[in-house]
Structures are given as C-alpha cells and as structure tokens.
Design a protein around this motif. Structure first.
Motif: not given
Lengths: 93, 190
Positions: A24-26, A30-33, B184-186
């Motif tokens: 869980p990084m909030g 998305s930034v990491a992905n 890969l969303l949450e």
C-alpha cells in the motif's frame, strides 16, 4: 548475451512492478508502475531496438514522437484541467 | 546508393512510422488519465476484476517474444538463418493473443453490466487492448512474411528483419504500459 541479460532485467522489473502493487503506497503505486514501465521501454529501445548502436538520426526519430505526445498532452491538459476553474464565457456552468 | 545507406533510410522510415503510432495511441492514453482522475475508485474496482495472473503471464510471454525477435535480428546480422527465432516469436505472439481473447470473453459479462466510471474503465480497457491486439495481428503478419522469406536474408542484406523487429518491439512496449494501467491498480486492497 546482451539480449538475454536485457530479457532477465525485463523479467526482474516485471516481478518488481507485480510485487509492488501489493504494497500500500497510495498514489506512489502508480508512480512506481509508470517508472518501471519506462525503464522496461528504455531497455527494449536501447538494446532490442539497437538505439545503442544507432546514429543521431535514428535516435532523434525515436524521441520525436514522444516529444509531440508530451506537447499534445500539455495542450490538452491546459484545456481539460482549467475548464472548472475558468469556464468559457459561453459555458452554461 | 549503397546497401548500408538504403538500410539506414528504411530504418529511419520505420522509426518515423513508429512516431506516428505513438500519436495514434496517444489520445487513448490521455483519455485514460482524464477518466481515471475523474473517477479513481471506479478504476480501482474495475481493475480488481482483471485476471492478474493471466495478465502478468501474458506480459512475460510478450517480453520473451521480444527476446526471440531480437535473437532473430542478431542471427540475421551474423549471416545465420533467422527462421527458427522468427517461428518462436510468432508462436509467443499467438499464445499472447489466445490468452487475451480468453480474458476478453471472461470479462465480457462484467463489462456489459458495468455503469458510470466502471463502464468507462471497461470501454478504455477493450479499446486499448483491442487496438493493441490489432497491432499484434499485423506484427504476426510481418513475422510470418519474414519467416517465409527467411532464406533470403544474410549478413549483407537483412533490413526487413531489422525493420520488422522494430515494429514488433514497439507493440511490446505499448503493452508494457497497458499492463500496470489496467491490472495493477491498488492490488493490496483487492
């Protein structure tokens, strides 16, 4: 050999992007992905698509599409991003 | 004009074409950013319906197909026949499409009943993975053509293998962005 090493790096990055999505990084997920996807794209462009050995012309051609995409994203965002804060005079809202 | 100069021209043409392809996909990516920022929760719940194991497996398969494509170009450069590697590339591409098609069928019920932001998620999902699949089918046609004519290529002349390879890698790169955007969303909250 370079090709196989590139492939191993791609697989490691895939494991990283897959695994990180369970932490869980909030918004940072998305930034990491996206950062990992960019790293993978760069590996493919440099080693599989041979930009490493390519001349200036091919390297420029490879970057120019992304430059235009960035420009069009920027222009579109100045529109959509400001529609509520500064509506056009003829806007019904 | 020398063979080397002609080859450079052909590869420049392919890179210029790929730049137009970036802009072809671009509006869908912008639409995704816009829709997701407007309804982030709907995108997360839509993403949780995706088959993450199949999506991850497919990503690995497509990246492996890029490896075999690169090996085909490497073989052609050294004068060896690229046929075997081209065949493997096509095989991986077909497996990817098969898995993708199975996913589309499995998700269709969910997608047809979705409303609001989730409907938008599914619309973008089908539009973007669909457009990607169309590109992959074209890539398969290119690889099949190269495979059929594999004996023509040697160390002196193999420009079509190089140019076809560029296209194949581009299609792979597009998928590398689609994968985290839809699957890969949450995941930690699923």
């Amino acid at each position: 050999m370079t090709y196989v090493l590139t492939w191993l790096a791609l697989m490691a990055l895939l494991a990283l992007t897959f695994g990180s999505s369970y932490l869980p990084m909030g918004a940072w997920n998305s930034v990491a992905n996206m950062a990992i996807s960019c790293a993978k794209a760069l590996l493919i462009a440099v080693f599989f698509m041979h930009l490493r050995q390519a001349g200036a012309l091919l390297r420029l051609a490879a970057c120019i599409g992304l430059l235009w995409l960035a420009l069009l994203f920027g222009l579109s965002w100045t529109d959509f991003g400001t529609r509520t804060s500064s509506p056009a005079p003829w806007s019904s809202r | 004009m020398s063979t080397a100069a002609r080859s450079d021209n052909a590869l420049f043409g392919m890179w210029a074409f790929l730049a137009t392809e970036v802009l072809f996909f671009g509006p869908l990516f912008f639409g995704y950013v816009h829709a997701r920022l407007a309804q982030p929760d709907a995108f997360v719940s839509g993403s949780h319906h995706m088959h993450i194991v199949l999506g991850t497996l497919n990503t690995a398969i497509l990246m492996t197909s890029s490896l075999t494509m690169a090996l085909a170009v490497g073989a052609a450069r050294k004068g060896g026949p690229p046929g075997r590697w081209l065949g493997l590339t096509a095989l991986f591409g077909l497996v990817f499409l098969g898995i993708k098609a199975a996913e589309w069928v499995m998700e269709f019920g969910e997608a047809a009943g979705a409303a609001g932001g989730e409907a938008r998620f599914y619309f973008l999902y089908y539009a973007m993975t669909g457009l990607h699949a169309v590109h992959l089918v074209i890539g398969l046609g290119v690889v099949a053509w190269l495979w059929r004519h594999a004996k023509r290529f040697d160390a002196a002349y193999h420009t079509p293998v190089e140019a076809g390879g560029l296209y194949w890698h581009f299609v792979d790169v597009v998928w590398l962005f689609l994968y985290p955007m839809f699957y890969l969303l949450e995941r930690y909250s699923a």
